[in-house]
Scaffold this active site. Structure first.
Site, PDB file in Angstrom:
ATOM      1  N   GLU B 187       0.793  -1.225   0.000  1.00 32.47           N
ATOM      2  CA  GLU B 187       0.000   0.000   0.000  1.00 32.47           C
ATOM      3  C   GLU B 187       0.830   1.282   0.000  1.00 32.47           C
ATOM      4  O   GLU B 187       0.349   2.315  -0.452  1.00 32.47           O
ATOM      5  CB  GLU B 187      -0.944   0.010   1.208  1.00 32.47           C
ATOM      6  CG  GLU B 187      -2.045  -1.038   1.143  1.00 32.47           C
ATOM      7  CD  GLU B 187      -3.052  -0.769   0.035  1.00 32.47           C
ATOM      8  OE1 GLU B 187      -3.385   0.424  -0.189  1.00 32.47           O
ATOM      9  OE2 GLU B 187      -3.488  -1.725  -0.622  1.00 32.47           O
ATOM     10  N   SER B 466     -51.169 -25.565  35.977  1.00 31.88           N
ATOM     11  CA  SER B 466     -50.876 -26.276  37.231  1.00 31.88           C
ATOM     12  C   SER B 466     -49.462 -26.071  37.753  1.00 31.88           C
ATOM     13  O   SER B 466     -49.132 -26.556  38.831  1.00 31.88           O
ATOM     14  CB  SER B 466     -51.101 -27.770  37.033  1.00 31.88           C
ATOM     15  OG  SER B 466     -52.383 -27.999  36.525  1.00 31.88           O
TER      16      SER B 466
END
Lengths: 121, 771
Positions: B187, B466
């Site tokens: 780069e 229940s």
């Protein structure tokens, strides 16, 4: 005062645990015992919060390890956290499985926690 | 006297001078504004560069796997843990982050990790698993036996910043040296020498671009690229280029090369995962190779550098051919520049891309559990801080338990849907927690566990049916002077006038009343009329009080219908309620987070274990005995009777009106599980708690529970054999008898008249003959 209580407790807890095994046997310490020993060292160095964390790790590995619950109770007692001390000692008693020494020590913590709470009121 | 007008020539010079003055003024002010502007940019740079440079998402970790001799652990479970944590299988298992497995013998080279309470160094360990247990644990180098160690926890998700940029910050020194070298070679070859801009490079690029008629080459230095990403937008305008150049020069004058390079390595955009942007080499290493950046090989480093130019275009998962070609170009440039030798080059060129097939999803594979984590953290942290401060959050999730849970649920749902296609929309939620520490091990919030929407385990409230009954029976058993498991309860028609004047007459599931039956049978068979009768006898207020003591924080409306479970709760709330039963009367708040570390790995917060005795352990022991029988002999019998008898399990079915919700809640010696099945639109499922939820729970528990002995009974418990008809002490003549626990002193004193009653029955029959 708090430190005196801590030192007293550490001595007490030292009495009822097995003596340190000789070097060649140390490797066979169980995982929970390793953590209990670590917690004792930290507590002796005044690293109470770290010691509590290590003991909670022991409780995670063995939720029914009465010793770990009892040491937590004792540490909370030394910190003046009486309500917690009483509750954790109760758990220790729950898992004591007939271990008389352990039950006696749990009861002592509960009694001292009550006294501490009363002293505060 | 009027002033003499200036001559023409004089006027000309004055105009010239005036122009000059103006020009100077303009120039001076331009210079001043430029300096002011530069100063402003300088401030901007310093502020950003010296402060916290990035909003870093918080990372969330599962519980670390604890290894110690005698720990129950299967070979498959250890392998799935290693795979989830990104360990790679290798020939010897000695490179960091790799393992070798052969017939229960593992060699694992762990990675160092900073836990809340200290550093766990990297080691190579030998683990031997046999018959579902760790038999041996030792250090490879020293050969010494180890008593305990923790693996690095699996990362289970991130809490991302609003702008969706994700990154793992790395220090330059942590990266393999080849990576920054390769980056510069590709780069910005002159990075080490230029002062922020590379005029030659710009000239060359301009020339190339001019000849090509389009932009083919960039002349930007790494510094300029960093400035662009850091401070500026991506428009290609002259003013932006101008700013970029000034700022690049300023940045170079203020900070050293190493600092700039490090910032670049962390800033650069390297890929996309859904709506999450992958920034920096630290995260890219995780995202593409599922490993820390320290462990990147030459070829892997070259691939990441290759991607910098176009993360979409060179996406190695989508365009492997393009990616490998560009990677090889990078490798060849490194060779050409003398950075690597021919052997290295050949090896790197020959190596495959080796990217992991599926990105390691950042948001989370465990959305339901993450929801719980966020809920717990919200009590102490602002959302904004969770998204930006780079916190490390240590949770209680057990990925192996989660996997077992998901599989058990998916399997049962598939079967249910195959049997009845109209159940295609059936939804589900599961919560699994550990006894003692009350840590939530697993959570599923939808039939598709990875579904990110509605979290039914946490956000849904449904009538519990229940499941509520244990609260009624515990209220009774907590008064041993009045109630024991043998107390007779009337199961008969009951009519309760309601506030609105109507009459409520609950029926039993089998539409029959069973008369006077022992309390334990009433609960095990889940008879509605007996439960309501008992509840009214005890008083609604005391039942509500029990519910609150069990850990239900919701507002509980004081209607009698709550006793049959019209109360609506989330699966998590049900888990909290049953946790207090499982822990024998000790309320322990369920937790999903253990600790939080800040970005510098310093402890920030620990969620300590809390516990509080809410009920007498002996009373809860009696209740749990009833729940054990409910599972094995009562409403759960069809499945419960088949479960291994070595497991000490207890639990309760819950079914709501016309079979809309199917619940099961229960526990063993180590884990607690709550399962819910139902439809989002509340349509009938046709499932009872026993036919829908229970099989999932049973599959789960039989995999999770080891053969831990049941916890011994509290010392005040004694056992007595009781006649099931009268609830009195049984003698040998009683036909139907069972052994029941009692709190010592509360056991029935009288003996059942079994022998007598048979004679009496005979007498009655004789009498009949003479009528």
């Amino acid at each position: 005062m708090r430190y005196c209580a801590l030192i007293l407790l550490l001595t007490l807890s030292g009495c009822s645990t097995l003596p340190t095994p000789p070097k060649d046997q140390q490797q066979s310490l169980s995982a929970a015992d390793t953590l209990l020993a670590q917690a004792d060292t930290k507590a002796a160095n005044g690293e109470i919060q770290q010691a509590i964390a290590v003991l909670e790790r022991a409780v995670r590995l063995q939720p029914r390890n009465a010793q770990a619950w009892l040491r937590l109770a004792e540490l909370y007692l030394s910190q003046g956290e009486y309500r917690k001390a009483e509750q954790f000692a109760g758990r220790a008693e729950q898992f004591a499985a007939g271990d008389r020494t352990l039950i006696r020590r749990s009861k002592i913590v509960i009694k001292q926690a009550h006294e501490g709470q009363r002293g505060r009121d | 006297m009027p002033k003499k007008p200036p001559t023409r020539k004089k006027r000309k010079t004055t105009t010239k001078r005036r122009w000059l003055r103006w020009l100077l003024l303009v120039l001076a002010s331009a210079l001043i504004s430029l300096s002011v502007y530069t100063l402003y940019l300088d401030q901007l740079i310093q502020k950003k560069f010296e402060g916290q440079r990035w909003s870093v998402p918080s990372r969330v970790y599962a519980r670390p796997l604890e290894l110690y001799p005698q720990r129950p652990l299967t070979v498959e479970n250890l392998r799935s843990e290693l795979d989830l944590a990104g360990y790679q299988p290798s020939a010897n298992g000695l490179e960091p982050g790799s393992y070798r497995h052969n017939a229960g013998r593992f060699i694992i080279s762990t990675r160092a990790f900073r836990h809340w309470d200290g550093e766990e160094p990297a080691h190579s360990i030998k683990v031997q698993i046999q018959s579902g247990k760790i038999q041996q644990l030792s250090d490879v180098d020293s050969g010494r036996a180890l008593s305990l160690l923790r693996l690095k926890p699996v990362e289970i998700g991130t809490i991302n910043p609003a702008h969706r940029e994700d990154r793992i910050l790395v220090r330059l020194a942590q990266l393999p040296a080849i990576l920054p070298m390769a980056l510069q070679a590709i780069e910005d070859r002159k990075f080490a020498r230029h002062r922020g801009i590379d005029l030659q490079g710009i000239a060359r690029a301009s020339w190339v671009n001019l000849r090509a008629g389009r932009v083919v080459q960039g002349g930007s230095t790494l510094t300029q690229q960093l400035v662009k990403n850091f401070f500026l937008n991506s428009q290609r305008t002259f003013s932006r280029k101008f700013n970029e150049a000034i700022m690049a020069l300023l940045l170079e004058s203020r900070f050293d090369k190493q600092d700039i390079l490090e910032a670049y390595l962390n800033e650069v955009y390297l890929g996309q995962d859904g709506n999450r942007a992958i920034h920096g080499f630290g995260l890219a290493a995780r995202f593409y190779f599922n490993k820390p950046a320290q462990e990147l090989t030459l070829a892997e480093s070259a691939l990441l550098v290759a991607i910098v130019r176009g993360p979409t275009y060179y996406d190695p998962r989508r365009h492997p051919q393009r990616a490998i070609e560009r990677r090889n170009q990078v490798i060849e440039i490194l060779h050409r520049d003398g950075i690597i030798d021919s052997t290295q080059t050949a090896a790197a060129l020959a190596s495959p891309l080796s990217v992991t097939p599926r990105p390691n999803r950042g948001e989370s594979r465990y959305p339901a559990f993450m929801g719980l984590v966020k809920q717990q953290l919200a009590q102490h942290y602002r959302d904004q801080d969770l998204r930006s401060e780079g916190l490390r959050i240590f949770t209680t999730l057990d990925p192996v338990v989660q996997q077992i849970t998901e599989q058990a649920m998916i399997k049962q749902l598939k079967q249910l849907k195959q049997r009845q296609p109209e159940r295609a929309t059936l939804e589900a939620a599961v919560v699994v927690s550990r006894l003692g520490s009350a840590e939530v091990s697993a959570m599923v919030g939808a039939a598709k566990p990875q579904y990110r929407g509605f979290n039914r385990a946490l956000e849904m409230r449904r009538p519990v049916g229940s499941l509520l009954k244990p609260a009624i029976y515990l209220t009774a058993l907590a008064q041993p002077q009045h109630y024991t498991l043998a107390s007779l309860i009337e199961d008969e028609e009951i009519n309760l006038p309601q506030a609105d004047g109507s009459i409520w007459s609950p029926a039993n599931y089998d539409h029959t009343s069973h008369g006077a039956i022992p309390l334990i049978t009433a609960l095990a068979q889940s008879y509605n009329q007996a439960a309501v009768k008992l509840g009214m006898e005890l008083g609604l207020r005391s039942v509500v009080d029990t519910l609150q003591q069990l850990g239900i924080n919701n507002q509980i409306p004081p209607y009698p219908s709550i006793m049959l479970g019209s109360l609506e709760l989330s699966p998590l709330a049900v888990a909290q309620m049953y946790q207090t039963l499982a822990d024998r009367g000790y309320y322990t708040p369920l937790r999903a987070v253990r600790e939080v570390l800040n970005a510098q790995h310093q402890p920030l917060q620990r969620y300590a274990l809390e516990t509080e005795k809410r009920f007498s352990p002996a009373a809860v022991y009696l209740l749990n005995e009833a729940l054990r029988r409910a599972l094995r002999q009562g409403t759960g019998k069809r499945i419960g009777a088949q479960l291994p008898s070595t497991l000490s399990l207890a639990g309760k079915t819950g079914t709501t009106n016309q079979l809309r919700d199917s619940w099961f809640a229960g526990f063993g010696s180590e884990y607690l599980g709550v399962v819910w099945l139902g439809n989002d639109d509340n349509l009938v499922t046709g499932l009872t708690g026993a036919s829908g939820a229970l099989p999932i729970w049973a599959a789960l528990m039989s995999q999770l529970e080891g053969n831990l002995e049941p916890l011994p009974a509290p010392p005040e418990i004694i056992y007595k054999v009781v006649d099931s008809e009268s609830g009195l002490l049984a003698d040998t003549g009683c036909e139907s008898r069972f052994e029941l626990p009692f709190i010592d002193g509360s056991q029935p004193q009288a003996s059942a008249p079994c022998r007598n009653s048979r004679e009496w029955g005979m007498l009655e029959r004789l009498k009949g003959w003479f009528k």
